[in-house]
Scaffold this motif. Structure first.
Motif, PDB file in Angstrom:
ATOM      1  N   THR A 105      -4.885  -1.002   4.339  1.00 28.70           N
ATOM      2  CA  THR A 105      -3.972  -1.912   3.652  1.00 28.70           C
ATOM      3  C   THR A 105      -3.621  -3.076   4.565  1.00 28.70           C
ATOM      4  OG1 THR A 105      -1.952  -2.051   2.324  1.00 28.70           O
ATOM      5  CG2 THR A 105      -1.843  -0.718   4.317  1.00 28.70           C
ATOM      6  N   ALA A 120       1.532  -6.885  -2.267  1.00 29.09           N
ATOM      7  CA  ALA A 120       1.074  -5.733  -3.053  1.00 29.09           C
ATOM      8  C   ALA A 120       1.022  -4.453  -2.233  1.00 29.09           C
ATOM      9  CB  ALA A 120      -0.295  -6.020  -3.668  1.00 29.09           C
ATOM     10  N   VAL A 134       3.382  -3.003  -1.215  1.00 30.14           N
ATOM     11  CA  VAL A 134       4.500  -2.172  -1.682  1.00 30.14           C
ATOM     12  C   VAL A 134       4.002  -0.992  -2.504  1.00 30.14           C
ATOM     13  CG1 VAL A 134       6.131  -4.100  -1.674  1.00 30.14           C
ATOM     14  CG2 VAL A 134       4.889  -3.560  -3.772  1.00 30.14           C
ATOM     15  N   ARG A 135       2.792  -1.081  -3.053  1.00 25.38           N
ATOM     16  CA  ARG A 135       2.257  -0.013  -3.899  1.00 25.38           C
ATOM     17  C   ARG A 135       1.481   1.054  -3.122  1.00 25.38           C
ATOM     18  NH1 ARG A 135      -0.394  -3.257  -8.953  1.00 25.38           N
ATOM     19  NH2 ARG A 135       1.235  -4.815  -9.247  1.00 25.38           N
ATOM     20  N   ALA A 159       2.481   4.710  -3.624  1.00 25.08           N
ATOM     21  CA  ALA A 159       2.074   5.186  -4.944  1.00 25.08           C
ATOM     22  C   ALA A 159       0.571   5.432  -5.010  1.00 25.08           C
ATOM     23  CB  ALA A 159       2.491   4.180  -6.014  1.00 25.08           C
ATOM     24  N   LEU A 160      -0.215   4.548  -4.396  1.00 23.75           N
ATOM     25  CA  LEU A 160      -1.669   4.742  -4.398  1.00 23.75           C
ATOM     26  C   LEU A 160      -2.046   6.010  -3.640  1.00 23.75           C
ATOM     27  CD1 LEU A 160      -4.584   3.857  -4.916  1.00 23.75           C
ATOM     28  CD2 LEU A 160      -4.430   2.406  -2.871  1.00 23.75           C
ATOM     29  N   THR A 181      -1.145   9.057  -5.654  1.00 22.57           N
ATOM     30  CA  THR A 181      -2.059   9.261  -6.779  1.00 22.57           C
ATOM     31  C   THR A 181      -3.356   9.886  -6.317  1.00 22.57           C
ATOM     32  OG1 THR A 181      -1.096   7.396  -7.977  1.00 22.57           O
ATOM     33  CG2 THR A 181      -3.291   8.114  -8.654  1.00 22.57           C
ATOM     34  N   PHE A 196       6.262  -1.740   3.054  1.00 24.30           N
ATOM     35  CA  PHE A 196       6.528  -0.374   2.591  1.00 24.30           C
ATOM     36  C   PHE A 196       7.059   0.460   3.746  1.00 24.30           C
ATOM     37  CE2 PHE A 196       2.233  -0.064   4.228  1.00 24.30           C
ATOM     38  CZ  PHE A 196       2.151   1.212   4.773  1.00 24.30           C
ATOM     39  N   GLU A 225       7.803   6.953   2.856  1.00 29.15           N
ATOM     40  CA  GLU A 225       7.536   7.165   1.444  1.00 29.15           C
ATOM     41  C   GLU A 225       6.124   7.699   1.181  1.00 29.15           C
ATOM     42  OE1 GLU A 225       8.278   3.384  -0.292  1.00 29.15           O
ATOM     43  OE2 GLU A 225      10.448   3.527  -0.099  1.00 29.15           O
ATOM     44  N   GLU A 235      -3.919  -2.657 -10.850  1.00 31.12           N
ATOM     45  CA  GLU A 235      -2.975  -1.555 -10.945  1.00 31.12           C
ATOM     46  C   GLU A 235      -3.476  -0.327 -10.183  1.00 31.12           C
ATOM     47  OE1 GLU A 235      -0.032  -1.773 -12.192  1.00 31.12           O
ATOM     48  OE2 GLU A 235      -0.273  -3.767 -13.086  1.00 31.12           O
ATOM     49  N   VAL A 236      -2.547   0.464  -9.709  1.00 30.04           N
ATOM     50  CA  VAL A 236      -2.896   1.693  -8.996  1.00 30.04           C
ATOM     51  C   VAL A 236      -3.780   2.584  -9.866  1.00 30.04           C
ATOM     52  CG1 VAL A 236      -1.933   3.874  -8.135  1.00 30.04           C
ATOM     53  CG2 VAL A 236      -0.934   1.690  -7.417  1.00 30.04           C
ATOM     54  N   THR A 237      -3.491   2.645 -11.156  1.00 25.50           N
ATOM     55  CA  THR A 237      -4.303   3.469 -12.051  1.00 25.50           C
ATOM     56  C   THR A 237      -5.751   2.989 -12.090  1.00 25.50           C
ATOM     57  OG1 THR A 237      -3.537   2.094 -13.899  1.00 25.50           O
ATOM     58  CG2 THR A 237      -2.402   4.194 -13.531  1.00 25.50           C
TER      59      THR A 237
END
Length: 212
Positions: free
Chosen positions: A8, A13, A15-16, A19-20, A23, A43, A47, A193-195
């Motif tokens: 990263t 971005a 910040v995600r 979450a990535l 997932t 980030f 977290e 998007e992470v998805t």
């Protein structure tokens, strides 16, 4: 499942990233994260999933002086990983990748990457940064490095994803999306998007299993 190395860089971005990573862990993958120093502004490492190891520039050479036999971290990480995903990939790091510059842990890792294994790249930057000629030029250089050929005459930001998929599949380009950006501008440049990123990993994983 797979051993996934997430890189990263210093885009908002980032910040995600928690979450990535969460997932990918939920999909059953083992995840390690290589973060540039600027990315850590966006980030909190606390977290991250507890199973995700974080590596930063200071981890490359943790001793005051090299001793023969010391591990070279970017090489060890390359050997460990089945797949590299760089998300978000900011304009600065994209330029470094294209030019072969290796001035931090992540750029050393990319320079040393074995493209027998895939690398997923998810750029993110301001709209005007994305649309600068340098961006298309840097992506074209990565394509040329993979194929050994000059970029095709119809090369553009819009066509790059397809050219990688057809002729340089070791690099999976996931273009940015259009939305209101963190800076307030509206336009293309936001990280996918992470998805979407997780789906790209899932699709690769299924192909790898089928081929084994």
């Amino acid at each position: 499942m797979a051993r996934i190395l997430v890189g990263t860089t210093g885009s908002v971005a980032a910040v995600r990233i928690p979450a990535l990573c969460a997932t990918l862990v939920a999909q059953g993958h083992e995840v390690r994260l290589v973060a540039t120093e600027p990315s850590l502004y966006f980030f909190d490492p606390a977290e991250l999933p507890t199973s995700t190891s974080l590596y930063r520039d200071a981890d490359e050479w943790p001793r005051d002086r090299y001793a023969r036999g010391d591990e070279v971290l970017h090489i060890e990480l390359r050997r460990w990983a089945d797949l590299l995903i760089v998300a978000p990939l900011d304009a600065n790091s994209l330029a470094k990748f294209a030019l072969g510059l290796s001035d931090n842990l992540l750029t050393c890792l990319f320079r040393a990457w074995d493209f027998e294994k895939p690398a997923i790249l998810a750029p993110a930057m301001n709209t005007l940064m994305w649309r600068k000629p340098a961006t298309a030029r840097h992506l074209a250089q990565l394509w040329s490095d993979q194929t050994g050929r000059a970029a095709p005459s119809d090369w553009s930001l819009e066509s790059a994803e397809g050219h990688f998929a057809r002729q340089a599949p070791a690099i999976v380009l996931i273009p940015p999306q259009s939305k209101r950006l963190a800076c307030g501008d509206v336009g293309i440049g936001a990280m996918a998007e992470v998805t979407c990123l997780a789906e790209a990993v899932r699709a690769w994983s299924e192909r790898a299993i089928s081929a084994s």
